[in-house]
Design a protein around this motif. Sequence first.
Motif, short mmCIF file in Angstrom:
data_model
loop_
_atom_site.label_atom_id
_atom_site.label_comp_id
_atom_site.label_asym_id
_atom_site.label_seq_id
_atom_site.Cartn_x
_atom_site.Cartn_y
_atom_site.Cartn_z
N ALA A 1 -0.75 -1.02 6.86
CA ALA A 1 -0.12 -1.76 5.77
C ALA A 1 0.58 -3.02 6.27
O ALA A 1 0.60 -4.04 5.58
N ALA B 1 2.04 4.71 -2.24
CA ALA B 1 1.34 3.53 -2.75
C ALA B 1 2.29 2.38 -3.06
O ALA B 1 1.87 1.37 -3.62
N ASP C 1 0.84 1.77 11.06
CA ASP C 1 0.39 1.77 9.67
C ASP C 1 -0.31 0.45 9.40
O ASP C 1 0.28 -0.63 9.58
N GLN D 1 -1.97 -5.71 6.63
CA GLN D 1 -2.49 -6.06 5.30
C GLN D 1 -1.48 -6.87 4.50
O GLN D 1 -1.85 -7.82 3.79
N ARG E 1 0.10 -0.67 -3.99
CA ARG E 1 -1.28 -0.58 -3.51
C ARG E 1 -2.17 0.00 -4.60
O ARG E 1 -1.84 1.02 -5.23
N ARG E 2 -3.28 -0.69 -4.87
CA ARG E 2 -4.26 -0.22 -5.85
C ARG E 2 -5.65 -0.49 -5.31
O ARG E 2 -5.92 -1.59 -4.79
N ALA E 3 -6.50 0.49 -5.44
CA ALA E 3 -7.91 0.35 -5.05
C ALA E 3 -8.06 -0.23 -3.65
O ALA E 3 -8.92 -1.07 -3.39
N GLY E 4 -7.18 0.24 -2.74
CA GLY E 4 -7.31 -0.16 -1.35
C GLY E 4 -6.70 -1.50 -1.01
O GLY E 4 -6.85 -1.97 0.13
N HIS E 5 -5.99 -2.15 -1.94
CA HIS E 5 -5.40 -3.46 -1.68
C HIS E 5 -3.93 -3.47 -2.08
O HIS E 5 -3.54 -2.82 -3.05
N TRP E 6 -3.13 -4.27 -1.34
CA TRP E 6 -1.72 -4.43 -1.65
C TRP E 6 -1.51 -5.67 -2.52
O TRP E 6 -2.19 -6.68 -2.35
#
Length: 414
Positions: A42, A108, A40, A45, A138-143
């Motif tokens: 994530a 998310a 993952d 990130q 997670r929002r708009a592709g960012h954590w």
Amino acid sequence: MAGRGQGKRQVRLGLALLGICAGAAGPAGLVGCDRTSTVDPATGQVRQLLDRRARAVLGHDEAAYLATAGADADPAAARRSATWFGNLAAVPLSSWTYHVTAVHRTGATARADAELRYRISGYDHAPITTARTLSLRRRAGHWYVIDDEPAAHAVQQLWEQGRVVAVRGAHSLVLGVGQETARLKQFARLADRAVPAVSSAWGAGWSARVVVQVPASLSGMASLLGSPASGYRGIAAVTTGEVGGSAQAPADRVIINPEAYGVLSDFGRQVVLTHETTHVATRAATSAATPLWLSEGYADWVGYRHSGRTAAQAAPELQQAVRAGRVPGRLPDDTDFGFSRQAAPLAEAYEGGWLACRLIADHWGEARLNAFYKAVGAHDGRTGAVDDALRNVLGVSRAEFTARWRAYLRDQLG
């Protein structure tokens, strides 16, 4: 009073399997690597996110710090982050890093398990490590970090209790929450007197610096120690640290109970700070082999050294027992030092340990007392540690020493 419940700082280093296969196996080959598995993203990130968060802390960059919380889209997270950042701002840090051990993702949202490692500039030779749990969204592709709190069973950090005020002394750093700056300066003055007093008794070979933390209340002290407040009621201060620590161990922390400390006289406050500073100085020579009567008794001996206080003045509870015909038949056990014990028996244990160390200094000399302390701590284990040191350093058996100690109690307190 040393925080023996703390013991050695136990750090569980979780190993996160990233699923990266080596191009060439080692001598034994690489076992269990599935080249078809996926990881993952994530995890990577989140690591990058926490790296940015750490850089913002060290750079005192509040805007960058708030950006890791997605402040523009989450006002609640922004308020928490702004408060947390402001609380920490005065702490002089030389390093601050997160080591992510696991990321548990559910759509998310995610929870990251991490180890926060930080050092206070000029005091910590190695990082303090504390387990953290971070809530993420997670929002708009960012954590983004929604919350950052102690992991289960981990202790709270001082800045989580409020805005930290820092006062530097010649040999000390005092960090306080909910305290007036003038009062923190008083702690710095006491600590600055304690450090040379300890060096005079113990000698060189320690940092000759001390970090003092002053929370707002007894409950704040207990949260820093990870124990119920009831166990520290009436205890003026506790020192946490790594028993038998090397020169690369982080600096100890002297943690004040402002409620109990506040009722002491000026003399009592100085004795307490000198006592706790002694634990900092002797930490590397203190081990699981060291009984509490020796570690606490030695710290009291340094605290009262050159004070002019007589045995009767410094050991009133034990004097009362001796005059009533209750001369202890043995040196205090570790169980006699339990914080939950009643005040009189606990005081008798401390006073008995102090007078045992005072006896050694009076009869064999201060250098021999230091040698005895180090010999006990250098032993492989508790069994035989005191007996061997008594025989090899002082030239007496335990029975002989106990008899001399009991006679000393009668002479000094009878």
